[in-house]
Design a protein around this motif. Structure first.
Motif, PDB file in Angstrom:
ATOM      1  N   SER A 135       0.822  -1.212   0.000  1.00  0.00           N
ATOM      2  CA  SER A 135       0.000   0.000   0.000  1.00  0.00           C
ATOM      3  C   SER A 135       0.861   1.270   0.000  1.00  0.00           C
ATOM      4  O   SER A 135       0.377   2.343  -0.328  1.00  0.00           O
ATOM      5  CB  SER A 135      -0.955   0.002   1.192  1.00  0.00           C
ATOM      6  N   PHE A 136       2.134   1.118   0.362  1.00  0.00           N
ATOM      7  CA  PHE A 136       3.083   2.242   0.338  1.00  0.00           C
ATOM      8  C   PHE A 136       4.481   1.652   0.242  1.00  0.00           C
ATOM      9  O   PHE A 136       4.784   0.638   0.872  1.00  0.00           O
ATOM     10  CB  PHE A 136       2.984   3.081   1.617  1.00  0.00           C
ATOM     11  N   THR A 137       5.336   2.299  -0.544  1.00  0.00           N
ATOM     12  CA  THR A 137       6.743   1.906  -0.574  1.00  0.00           C
ATOM     13  C   THR A 137       7.611   3.127  -0.830  1.00  0.00           C
ATOM     14  O   THR A 137       7.202   4.063  -1.519  1.00  0.00           O
ATOM     15  CB  THR A 137       7.010   0.799  -1.628  1.00  0.00           C
ATOM     16  N   SER A 138       8.792   3.102  -0.243  1.00  0.00           N
ATOM     17  CA  SER A 138       9.794   4.135  -0.510  1.00  0.00           C
ATOM     18  C   SER A 138      11.170   3.493  -0.399  1.00  0.00           C
ATOM     19  O   SER A 138      11.340   2.456   0.235  1.00  0.00           O
ATOM     20  CB  SER A 138       9.670   5.306   0.472  1.00  0.00           C
ATOM     21  N   LEU A 139      12.131   4.111  -1.046  1.00  0.00           N
ATOM     22  CA  LEU A 139      13.509   3.617  -1.038  1.00  0.00           C
ATOM     23  C   LEU A 139      14.440   4.738  -0.613  1.00  0.00           C
ATOM     24  O   LEU A 139      14.470   5.801  -1.232  1.00  0.00           O
ATOM     25  CB  LEU A 139      13.906   3.112  -2.434  1.00  0.00           C
ATOM     26  N   GLU A 140      15.184   4.481   0.440  1.00  0.00           N
ATOM     27  CA  GLU A 140      16.238   5.398   0.877  1.00  0.00           C
ATOM     28  C   GLU A 140      17.569   4.815   0.423  1.00  0.00           C
ATOM     29  O   GLU A 140      17.978   3.751   0.881  1.00  0.00           O
ATOM     30  CB  GLU A 140      16.228   5.549   2.395  1.00  0.00           C
ATOM     31  N   ARG A 141      18.217   5.481  -0.520  1.00  0.00           N
ATOM     32  CA  ARG A 141      19.520   5.033  -1.006  1.00  0.00           C
ATOM     33  C   ARG A 141      20.591   5.415   0.014  1.00  0.00           C
ATOM     34  O   ARG A 141      20.682   6.578   0.423  1.00  0.00           O
ATOM     35  CB  ARG A 141      19.848   5.693  -2.342  1.00  0.00           C
ATOM     36  N   LEU A 142      21.402   4.445   0.407  1.00  0.00           N
ATOM     37  CA  LEU A 142      22.484   4.705   1.348  1.00  0.00           C
ATOM     38  C   LEU A 142      23.814   4.883   0.631  1.00  0.00           C
ATOM     39  O   LEU A 142      24.675   5.616   1.098  1.00  0.00           O
ATOM     40  CB  LEU A 142      22.585   3.574   2.373  1.00  0.00           C
ATOM     41  N   SER A 143      23.974   4.194  -0.500  1.00  0.00           N
ATOM     42  CA  SER A 143      25.188   4.381  -1.297  1.00  0.00           C
ATOM     43  C   SER A 143      24.936   3.913  -2.719  1.00  0.00           C
ATOM     44  O   SER A 143      24.091   3.042  -2.962  1.00  0.00           O
ATOM     45  CB  SER A 143      26.379   3.614  -0.702  1.00  0.00           C
ATOM     46  N   ILE A 144      25.667   4.520  -3.634  1.00  0.00           N
ATOM     47  CA  ILE A 144      25.649   4.115  -5.041  1.00  0.00           C
ATOM     48  C   ILE A 144      27.094   4.169  -5.525  1.00  0.00           C
ATOM     49  O   ILE A 144      27.766   5.196  -5.390  1.00  0.00           O
ATOM     50  CB  ILE A 144      24.779   5.046  -5.901  1.00  0.00           C
ATOM     51  N   GLU A 145      27.546   3.053  -6.059  1.00  0.00           N
ATOM     52  CA  GLU A 145      28.912   2.973  -6.577  1.00  0.00           C
ATOM     53  C   GLU A 145      28.854   2.834  -8.092  1.00  0.00           C
ATOM     54  O   GLU A 145      28.183   1.930  -8.605  1.00  0.00           O
ATOM     55  CB  GLU A 145      29.633   1.756  -5.993  1.00  0.00           C
ATOM     56  N   ALA A 146      29.548   3.695  -8.793  1.00  0.00           N
ATOM     57  CA  ALA A 146      29.635   3.580 -10.243  1.00  0.00           C
ATOM     58  C   ALA A 146      30.507   2.382 -10.590  1.00  0.00           C
ATOM     59  O   ALA A 146      31.521   2.130  -9.943  1.00  0.00           O
ATOM     60  CB  ALA A 146      30.227   4.848 -10.838  1.00  0.00           C
ATOM     61  N   VAL A 147      30.109   1.643 -11.617  1.00  0.00           N
ATOM     62  CA  VAL A 147      30.887   0.487 -12.077  1.00  0.00           C
ATOM     63  C   VAL A 147      31.469   0.834 -13.439  1.00  0.00           C
ATOM     64  O   VAL A 147      30.729   1.122 -14.380  1.00  0.00           O
ATOM     65  CB  VAL A 147      30.008  -0.778 -12.162  1.00  0.00           C
ATOM     66  N   VAL A 148      32.774   0.833 -13.516  1.00  0.00           N
ATOM     67  CA  VAL A 148      33.469   1.049 -14.784  1.00  0.00           C
ATOM     68  C   VAL A 148      34.301  -0.171 -15.149  1.00  0.00           C
ATOM     69  O   VAL A 148      34.927  -0.207 -16.184  1.00  0.00           O
ATOM     70  CB  VAL A 148      34.344   2.327 -14.752  1.00  0.00           C
ATOM     71  N   ASP A 149      34.280  -1.183 -14.317  1.00  0.00           N
ATOM     72  CA  ASP A 149      35.022  -2.420 -14.506  1.00  0.00           C
ATOM     73  C   ASP A 149      34.534  -3.154 -15.751  1.00  0.00           C
ATOM     74  O   ASP A 149      33.353  -3.496 -15.853  1.00  0.00           O
ATOM     75  CB  ASP A 149      34.834  -3.299 -13.271  1.00  0.00           C
ATOM     76  N   PRO A 150      35.400  -3.424 -16.689  1.00  0.00           N
ATOM     77  CA  PRO A 150      34.972  -4.127 -17.907  1.00  0.00           C
ATOM     78  C   PRO A 150      34.537  -5.578 -17.635  1.00  0.00           C
ATOM     79  O   PRO A 150      33.933  -6.199 -18.481  1.00  0.00           O
ATOM     80  CB  PRO A 150      36.204  -4.083 -18.808  1.00  0.00           C
ATOM     81  N   ALA A 151      34.815  -6.103 -16.452  1.00  0.00           N
ATOM     82  CA  ALA A 151      34.425  -7.480 -16.152  1.00  0.00           C
ATOM     83  C   ALA A 151      32.941  -7.620 -15.810  1.00  0.00           C
ATOM     84  O   ALA A 151      32.420  -8.726 -15.766  1.00  0.00           O
ATOM     85  CB  ALA A 151      35.257  -8.009 -14.990  1.00  0.00           C
ATOM     86  N   LEU A 152      32.241  -6.514 -15.568  1.00  0.00           N
ATOM     87  CA  LEU A 152      30.811  -6.584 -15.259  1.00  0.00           C
ATOM     88  C   LEU A 152      30.076  -7.124 -16.479  1.00  0.00           C
ATOM     89  O   LEU A 152      30.185  -6.596 -17.570  1.00  0.00           O
ATOM     90  CB  LEU A 152      30.257  -5.208 -14.887  1.00  0.00           C
ATOM     91  N   ALA A 153      29.346  -8.180 -16.275  1.00  0.00           N
ATOM     92  CA  ALA A 153      28.653  -8.837 -17.401  1.00  0.00           C
ATOM     93  C   ALA A 153      27.492  -7.984 -17.889  1.00  0.00           C
ATOM     94  O   ALA A 153      26.694  -7.506 -17.103  1.00  0.00           O
ATOM     95  CB  ALA A 153      28.148 -10.202 -16.963  1.00  0.00           C
ATOM     96  N   ILE A 154      27.418  -7.807 -19.167  1.00  0.00           N
ATOM     97  CA  ILE A 154      26.289  -7.151 -19.814  1.00  0.00           C
ATOM     98  C   ILE A 154      25.513  -8.234 -20.549  1.00  0.00           C
ATOM     99  O   ILE A 154      26.071  -8.949 -21.385  1.00  0.00           O
ATOM    100  CB  ILE A 154      26.762  -6.072 -20.828  1.00  0.00           C
ATOM    101  N   PRO A 155      24.242  -8.418 -20.215  1.00  0.00           N
ATOM    102  CA  PRO A 155      23.473  -9.472 -20.881  1.00  0.00           C
ATOM    103  C   PRO A 155      23.292  -9.185 -22.367  1.00  0.00           C
ATOM    104  O   PRO A 155      23.258  -8.042 -22.776  1.00  0.00           O
ATOM    105  CB  PRO A 155      22.137  -9.443 -20.151  1.00  0.00           C
ATOM    106  N   VAL A 156      23.219 -10.239 -23.119  1.00  0.00           N
ATOM    107  CA  VAL A 156      23.010 -10.091 -24.566  1.00  0.00           C
ATOM    108  C   VAL A 156      21.607 -10.470 -24.949  1.00  0.00           C
ATOM    109  O   VAL A 156      20.908 -11.114 -24.273  1.00  0.00           O
ATOM    110  CB  VAL A 156      24.030 -10.912 -25.372  1.00  0.00           C
TER     111      VAL A 156
END
Length: 156
Positions: A135-156
């Motif tokens: 009936s109600f939802t909210s999200l409090e972000r505590l941290s966000i880390e940018a990913v620039v690592d080429p090893a992060l899998a990108i789905p095809v």
């Protein structure tokens, strides 16, 4: 026994919420909410005013983004037979083709993803059919880390 069943049903509706986002099942995402659900802060400049507006915002934002959400450590309080509150720790991993998405207006050159951590605060209510819904939802972000690592899998 009723209490345990209610807690499990609430855990399941939150799991359905995350699965619907990650699998891009927008009708199923809409179905986890009461029709008149309300929304607190998320990533948008203004809180959505309807379930449909929320779902459209998520659909548009994540159209070309692969998402994996993990929620854990739920603290669920049953207020009465038909109302409850919940707090969930969460982590999400978002991935996209490099330099194609400006997450929260804070793009980093070569960025291809983000790892976020935060806390969901929810209210739940049984609907007319006896099923628990958000009936109600909210999200409090505590941290966000940018990913620039080429090893992060990108789905095809």
């Amino acid at each position: 026994m009723e209490r345990l069943l209610a807690l499990e049903d609430i855990r399941r509706i939150k799991a359905e919420y995350f699965a619907a986002i990650d699998e891009k099942r927008w009708d199923d995402l809409e179905a986890v909410f009461l029709p008149d659900a309300q929304f607190g802060p998320f990533w948008a400049a203004a809180e959505p005013e309807s379930v449909q507006q929320f779902v459209e915002s998520v659909r548009t934002t994540f159209a070309d983004v692969h998402t994996i959400h993990v929620a854990f450590m739920p603290i669920i309080d049953l207020l009465d037979a038909d109302h409850a509150t919940g707090r969930w720790s969460m982590q999400d991993t978002l991935s996209w083709a490099p330099d194609t998405f400006d997450f929260r207006d804070s793009a980093v050159p070569g960025q291809r993803g983000a790892i976020g951590k935060g806390v969901y605060r929810d209210r739940y209510q049984r609907d007319a059919d006896g099923r628990w819904r958000i009936s109600f939802t909210s999200l409090e972000r505590l941290s966000i880390e940018a990913v620039v690592d080429p090893a992060l899998a990108i789905p095809v």
